[in-house]
Design a protein around this motif. Structure first.
Motif, PDB file in Angstrom:
ATOM      1  N   LYS B 105       7.083   4.625   1.977  1.00  0.00           N
ATOM      2  CA  LYS B 105       7.105   4.309   3.567  1.00  0.00           C
ATOM      3  C   LYS B 105       5.465   3.603   3.610  1.00  0.00           C
ATOM      4  O   LYS B 105       4.792   2.443   4.373  1.00  0.00           O
ATOM      5  CB  LYS B 105       7.068   5.107   4.198  1.00  0.00           C
ATOM      6  CG  LYS B 105       6.664   4.501   5.509  1.00  0.00           C
ATOM      7  CD  LYS B 105       7.422   3.437   5.951  1.00  0.00           C
ATOM      8  CE  LYS B 105       6.599   3.440   8.050  1.00  0.00           C
ATOM      9  NZ  LYS B 105       7.161   2.006   8.871  1.00  0.00           N
ATOM     10  N   ALA B 106       4.348   4.874   2.468  1.00  0.00           N
ATOM     11  CA  ALA B 106       2.766   4.606   3.242  1.00  0.00           C
ATOM     12  C   ALA B 106       2.160   3.562   1.722  1.00  0.00           C
ATOM     13  O   ALA B 106       1.252   2.932   2.524  1.00  0.00           O
ATOM     14  CB  ALA B 106       2.736   6.310   2.650  1.00  0.00           C
ATOM     15  N   TYR B 107       2.593   3.382   1.078  1.00  0.00           N
ATOM     16  CA  TYR B 107       2.036   2.952  -0.242  1.00  0.00           C
ATOM     17  C   TYR B 107       2.906   1.662  -0.133  1.00  0.00           C
ATOM     18  O   TYR B 107       2.423   0.511  -0.554  1.00  0.00           O
ATOM     19  CB  TYR B 107       2.295   3.489  -1.128  1.00  0.00           C
ATOM     20  CG  TYR B 107       1.360   4.922  -1.222  1.00  0.00           C
ATOM     21  CD1 TYR B 107      -0.508   4.515  -1.517  1.00  0.00           C
ATOM     22  CD2 TYR B 107       1.431   6.091  -0.848  1.00  0.00           C
ATOM     23  CE1 TYR B 107      -1.072   5.644  -0.878  1.00  0.00           C
ATOM     24  CE2 TYR B 107       1.159   6.640  -0.803  1.00  0.00           C
ATOM     25  CZ  TYR B 107      -0.477   6.765  -0.765  1.00  0.00           C
ATOM     26  OH  TYR B 107      -1.618   7.802  -0.658  1.00  0.00           O
ATOM     27  N   ARG B 108       3.750   1.362   0.050  1.00  0.00           N
ATOM     28  CA  ARG B 108       4.815   0.346  -0.335  1.00  0.00           C
ATOM     29  C   ARG B 108       5.369  -0.596   0.968  1.00  0.00           C
ATOM     30  O   ARG B 108       6.154  -1.769   0.381  1.00  0.00           O
ATOM     31  CB  ARG B 108       5.893   0.547  -1.236  1.00  0.00           C
ATOM     32  CG  ARG B 108       5.742   1.359  -2.641  1.00  0.00           C
ATOM     33  CD  ARG B 108       4.911  -0.074  -3.274  1.00  0.00           C
ATOM     34  NE  ARG B 108       5.770  -0.872  -3.946  1.00  0.00           N
ATOM     35  CZ  ARG B 108       6.412  -0.841  -5.356  1.00  0.00           C
ATOM     36  NH1 ARG B 108       6.419  -0.043  -5.847  1.00  0.00           N
ATOM     37  NH2 ARG B 108       6.710  -2.254  -5.634  1.00  0.00           N
ATOM     38  N   GLY B 109       5.376   0.016   1.918  1.00  0.00           N
ATOM     39  CA  GLY B 109       5.619  -0.650   3.598  1.00  0.00           C
ATOM     40  C   GLY B 109       6.969  -0.751   3.601  1.00  0.00           C
ATOM     41  O   GLY B 109       8.246  -1.560   3.700  1.00  0.00           O
ATOM     42  N   VAL B 110       7.852   0.615   2.696  1.00  0.00           N
ATOM     43  CA  VAL B 110       9.547   0.310   2.861  1.00  0.00           C
ATOM     44  C   VAL B 110       9.476   0.944   3.624  1.00  0.00           C
ATOM     45  O   VAL B 110       9.679   2.530   4.231  1.00  0.00           O
ATOM     46  CB  VAL B 110      10.088   0.720   1.514  1.00  0.00           C
ATOM     47  CG1 VAL B 110      11.444   0.742   1.627  1.00  0.00           C
ATOM     48  CG2 VAL B 110       9.922  -0.439   0.257  1.00  0.00           C
ATOM     49  N   ASN B 111      10.878   0.696   4.663  1.00  0.00           N
ATOM     50  CA  ASN B 111      11.702   1.343   6.312  1.00  0.00           C
ATOM     51  C   ASN B 111      12.213   2.410   5.352  1.00  0.00           C
ATOM     52  O   ASN B 111      12.894   2.567   4.502  1.00  0.00           O
ATOM     53  CB  ASN B 111      12.480   0.278   6.578  1.00  0.00           C
ATOM     54  CG  ASN B 111      12.963   0.783   7.721  1.00  0.00           C
ATOM     55  OD1 ASN B 111      13.049   2.064   8.276  1.00  0.00           O
ATOM     56  ND2 ASN B 111      13.786  -0.146   8.298  1.00  0.00           N
ATOM     57  N   GLU B 112      11.259   3.716   6.568  1.00  0.00           N
ATOM     58  CA  GLU B 112      11.320   5.209   6.092  1.00  0.00           C
ATOM     59  C   GLU B 112      13.064   5.303   6.756  1.00  0.00           C
ATOM     60  O   GLU B 112      13.262   5.728   5.522  1.00  0.00           O
ATOM     61  CB  GLU B 112      10.827   5.994   6.359  1.00  0.00           C
ATOM     62  CG  GLU B 112      10.493   6.583   8.056  1.00  0.00           C
ATOM     63  CD  GLU B 112      10.239   5.244   8.484  1.00  0.00           C
ATOM     64  OE1 GLU B 112       9.742   4.511   8.456  1.00  0.00           O
ATOM     65  OE2 GLU B 112      10.159   5.553   9.761  1.00  0.00           O
ATOM     66  N   VAL B 113      13.862   4.967   7.525  1.00  0.00           N
ATOM     67  CA  VAL B 113      15.174   5.371   8.143  1.00  0.00           C
ATOM     68  C   VAL B 113      15.754   4.565   7.078  1.00  0.00           C
ATOM     69  O   VAL B 113      16.662   5.761   6.830  1.00  0.00           O
ATOM     70  CB  VAL B 113      14.555   4.284   9.152  1.00  0.00           C
ATOM     71  CG1 VAL B 113      16.034   4.435  10.193  1.00  0.00           C
ATOM     72  CG2 VAL B 113      13.869   4.510  10.518  1.00  0.00           C
ATOM     73  N   ILE B 114      15.748   3.851   6.497  1.00  0.00           N
ATOM     74  CA  ILE B 114      16.761   3.575   5.585  1.00  0.00           C
ATOM     75  C   ILE B 114      17.369   4.408   4.368  1.00  0.00           C
ATOM     76  O   ILE B 114      17.731   4.823   4.370  1.00  0.00           O
ATOM     77  CB  ILE B 114      16.810   1.864   5.156  1.00  0.00           C
ATOM     78  CG1 ILE B 114      16.978   0.921   6.794  1.00  0.00           C
ATOM     79  CG2 ILE B 114      17.987   1.697   3.994  1.00  0.00           C
ATOM     80  CD1 ILE B 114      18.075   0.920   7.924  1.00  0.00           C
ATOM     81  N   VAL B 115      15.633   4.183   3.799  1.00  0.00           N
ATOM     82  CA  VAL B 115      15.885   4.890   2.855  1.00  0.00           C
ATOM     83  C   VAL B 115      15.793   6.499   3.101  1.00  0.00           C
ATOM     84  O   VAL B 115      16.936   6.727   1.768  1.00  0.00           O
ATOM     85  CB  VAL B 115      14.056   5.180   1.854  1.00  0.00           C
ATOM     86  CG1 VAL B 115      14.658   6.202   0.708  1.00  0.00           C
ATOM     87  CG2 VAL B 115      14.023   3.539   1.702  1.00  0.00           C
ATOM     88  N   THR B 116      15.518   7.323   3.762  1.00  0.00           N
ATOM     89  CA  THR B 116      16.124   8.424   3.955  1.00  0.00           C
ATOM     90  C   THR B 116      17.700   9.032   3.945  1.00  0.00           C
ATOM     91  O   THR B 116      18.106  10.173   3.897  1.00  0.00           O
ATOM     92  CB  THR B 116      15.088   9.773   4.686  1.00  0.00           C
ATOM     93  OG1 THR B 116      15.215   9.110   5.854  1.00  0.00           O
ATOM     94  CG2 THR B 116      13.676   9.665   4.807  1.00  0.00           C
ATOM     95  N   LEU B 117      18.297   8.069   5.112  1.00  0.00           N
ATOM     96  CA  LEU B 117      19.200   8.085   5.648  1.00  0.00           C
ATOM     97  C   LEU B 117      20.283   7.393   3.943  1.00  0.00           C
ATOM     98  O   LEU B 117      20.949   8.607   3.596  1.00  0.00           O
ATOM     99  CB  LEU B 117      19.724   6.592   6.372  1.00  0.00           C
ATOM    100  CG  LEU B 117      20.553   6.414   6.663  1.00  0.00           C
ATOM    101  CD1 LEU B 117      21.290   7.749   7.431  1.00  0.00           C
ATOM    102  CD2 LEU B 117      21.397   5.605   7.772  1.00  0.00           C
ATOM    103  N   LEU B 118      19.766   6.825   3.462  1.00  0.00           N
ATOM    104  CA  LEU B 118      20.547   6.702   2.257  1.00  0.00           C
ATOM    105  C   LEU B 118      21.020   7.978   0.785  1.00  0.00           C
ATOM    106  O   LEU B 118      21.341   8.537   0.079  1.00  0.00           O
ATOM    107  CB  LEU B 118      20.263   4.952   1.867  1.00  0.00           C
ATOM    108  CG  LEU B 118      20.461   4.947   1.781  1.00  0.00           C
ATOM    109  CD1 LEU B 118      19.845   2.669   1.359  1.00  0.00           C
ATOM    110  CD2 LEU B 118      21.941   3.663   2.118  1.00  0.00           C
TER     111      LEU B 118
END
Lengths: 313, 341
Positions: B105-118
């Motif tokens: 999230k912080a360095y690549r701008g990837v949505n944290e909601v989906i990644v934590t969920l997965l």
């Protein structure tokens, strides 16, 4: 010669299994695609699958006909979708929180009601949908018997995917819906009813996921079990990203999930030494990898997750 | 309630008595409150920085896995030291599992909601593989690991019950986290990041680092929840040991979103609800699953009634432009504890 035949039957069985396990996820992913394209995260898909499964089981149990079951499952999904739309679109509550709440509610409610309906032991085996071989296509070697000897809901999925693609990209309503997901204010100024479109999209999304649940009961497991959705609703949210928010992409990504699931099942029998959990992780890991790889290149609809309030600036 | 043919009043009464007014019932409430409270903290800390950690469940699993690995590998150590090391391992496990989405999230701008969920599902499968493969106890009828040494186990706080010292640790940490967020410069920086990223960066806060730190901290708390389950309650790692504590944590964190001081109270309520499910079934024959449905309904009502204020908070934490106005609204908002149950 014999080996060839055995290999071919195994391959047919594998593809058929992969397709079967992909169907519920594909339905849910199409649902997620619709609501996200309109600007709403539908985290409650897990609950929609459960409600669809439960509705289908009850309908079939009481009427004895799986067709009636599919309709009752769909009805349960539509009702839940209406609730979800009320919460997220009309009351503008937080989409993540209301989705999680809906999931908790559905998990408890279906488990509770299933004991009332089926008794403490859970449901007995229900009559399922019968496979319908499609004429001509079923004679294609390998693909014919694996893909074109499916149940009605699986064919419905193919039809729904095509219709979704057409609706989204080729009609005025689809354009308005995409605009709603990208910039609700602009859509509103252009005379599009943002609330109406978002409500429709959320209800459709829940309805599609509930068809996935109905498929789970009517074509795969033939009974209702507590929490039988098993994370498929959450996976659908990832699959939409893998499929880049397009109907075709969602179906392809769901097919990838189906292959992993089928590989996992057959590995458990043939190679017990290989940890089957690896294949259960694979779709999730692949989705994360895709997210990382696509970051910056493929993006979500701009307004997804943000409730729209006409009166605010 | 009426549906299942039991009269509602005795049922509610039974719900309350089992959860809070009965010695063993209260002990079981405490046992459930411990992981729920830590999981809620794991959601609340990143939320302060505007991040949604939906992955507390996975972080609990990862923490428990690390705790078990450490607990089984450690040599005999003086009492207390070993337990502390195991808890640290658990926190490291949770932090690792949350650090990945935090970094993305912080360095690549990837949505944290989906990644934590997965990652939840990945962690659950990982534990399932660990306890049915390399860590599986010899001759175990179903997947679980070897038992941890007795010197590592946490003391029991209420004699003759399961209530272990984990609840004390959890409460202590809740207070510490609350004080840290409220009174330290770092807590203020986190809040600033949550309110307005640009303003925070302009004020000299290293935004990316803060985002990562918030996730690491949250993950460590959830990891500890998993570690305490192993150290205090089960003494070994089980397949599918957490009945969704991570998701309960999300609910609790949002119930107490407006004021962190309410977090332990909300967690205790949720723990009581979980513990009482069984009691209610015994007393009036209402299935415990109904409690799950009730719990969902409560959250739906809270989410709906707080539609406006939650929206204000979301904007507040997600760093919307109108930070000022919603911040004022927020101060007048107090999260009501659920009355519906």
């Amino acid at each position: 010669m014999m080996d060839d035949l055995i290999n071919q039957t195994a391959l047919v069985a594998f593809i058929a299994a992969a397709f079967r396990s992909a169907v519920p996820v594909a339905f849910a992913a199409l649902g997620a695609m619709w609501s996200e394209r309109a600007g709403v995260y539908n985290v409650g898909l897990e609950g929609s699958i459960l409600m669809g499964a439960f509705g289908a089981a009850v309908g079939t149990y009481w009427s004895g006909s799986p067709a009636v079951g599919a309709v009752t499952g769909l009805a349960a999904g539509v009702m839940l979708g209406a609730l979800q739309a009320l919460l997220t679109v009309w009351m503008r509550s937080d989409q993540l929180v209301s989705g999680i709440a809906v999931n908790l509610f559905c998990a408890g409610l279906t488990a509770f009601l299933s004991r009332l309906v089926f008794g403490e032991k859970g449901s007995t085996t229900l009559p399922g949908l019968v496979p319908i071989p499609l004429p001509v296509l079923v004679d294609v070697p390998v693909l014919g018997p694996s893909l074109f000897r499916q149940d009605a809901l699986a064919y419905l999925l193919m039809v729904v995917a095509c219709i979704s693609s057409w609706l989204l990209y080729r009609t005025h309503a689809g354009l308005a819906l995409r605009a709603t997901g990208e910039s609700p204010r602009a859509a509103d100024s252009a005379g599009v009813s943002v609330r109406k479109l978002r409500t429709l999209a959320v209800v459709a999304s829940s309805a599609l996921a509930s068809l996935g649940g109905a498929h789970l009961v009517l074509a795969q497991i033939h009974l209702f079990a507590e929490n039988m959705s098993g994370g498929r609703g959450f996976l659908a949210l990832a699959i939409v990203i893998l499929g880049r928010w397009s109907p075709g992409g969602a179906v392809l990504a769901a097919a990838f999930f189906g292959v992993c699931e089928a590989a996992q099942l057959s590995l458990q029998f043939t190679h017990p030494a290989v940890p089957y959990q690896l294949f259960l992780m694979l779709p999730y890991l692949a989705s994360i990898a895709a997210l990382v790889g696509l970051a910056g290149r493929s993006r979500a609809p701009e307004a997804v997750g943000k409730p729209y309030d006409r009166e605010s600036r | 309630m009426g549906l299942s043919g039991a009269s509602p009043w005795p049922a509610y009464q039974a719900l309350f008595t089992t959860a809070f007014a009965d010695y063993w019932g209260f002990a079981s409430t405490l046992v459930k409150t411990c992981p729920i409270l830590l999981a809620a903290l794991a959601v609340a800390v990143p939320l302060r920085a505007g991040l949604f950690n939906i992955g507390a469940e996975g972080q609990i699993y990862c923490g428990a896995l690390f705790a078990t690995l450490a607990g089984l590998a450690l040599p005999e150590l003086p009492a207390g030291v070993g337990s502390c090391l195991v808890m640290l391992a658990a926190m490291a496990g949770g932090a690792l599992w949350a650090g990945l989405p935090g970094y993305l999230k912080a360095y690549r701008g990837v949505n944290e909601v989906i990644v934590t969920l997965l990652l939840n599902f990945v962690a659950i499968q990982m534990v399932s593989w660990a306890v049915s493969g390399p860590l599986m106890a010899q001759g175990a009828p179903y997947p679980y690991s070897d038992e941890l040494a007795e010197s590592l186990r946490l003391p029991i706080v209420l004699p003759q019950t399961d209530a272990h010292a984990g609840i004390v640790i959890a409460l202590g940490l809740a207070v510490l986290v609350h004080l840290h967020l409220r009174y330290t410069a770092h807590g203020h920086a986190l809040d600033l990041v949550g309110r307005n990223l640009q303003a925070a960066a302009y004020a000299g806060v290293r935004v990316r680092r803060e985002l990562l730190l918030a996730m690491l901290g949250g993950g460590a708390l959830a990891g500890l929840a998993g570690g305490l389950e192993v150290l205090g309650l089960k003494y070994r790692l089980f397949h599918l040991f957490s009945p969704g504590y991570g998701f309960d944590g999300i609910v609790v964190a949002f119930m107490a979103a407006a004021n962190m001081a309410w977090l332990p109270v909300a967690a205790l309520l949720m723990g009581g609800l979980k513990a009482a499910a069984g009691g209610m079934q015994r007393a009036v024959g209402v299935p415990g699953t109904l409690v799950d449905a009730l719990q969902g309904l409560v959250v739906i009502f809270i989410a709906a009634s707080h539609g406006f204020s939650l929206r204000a908070m979301r904007e507040h934490w997600a760093g919307a432009r109108r930070a000022q106005g919603s911040a004022q609204k927020l101060q007048t908002t107090r999260t009501a504890t659920p009355k519906g149950t």
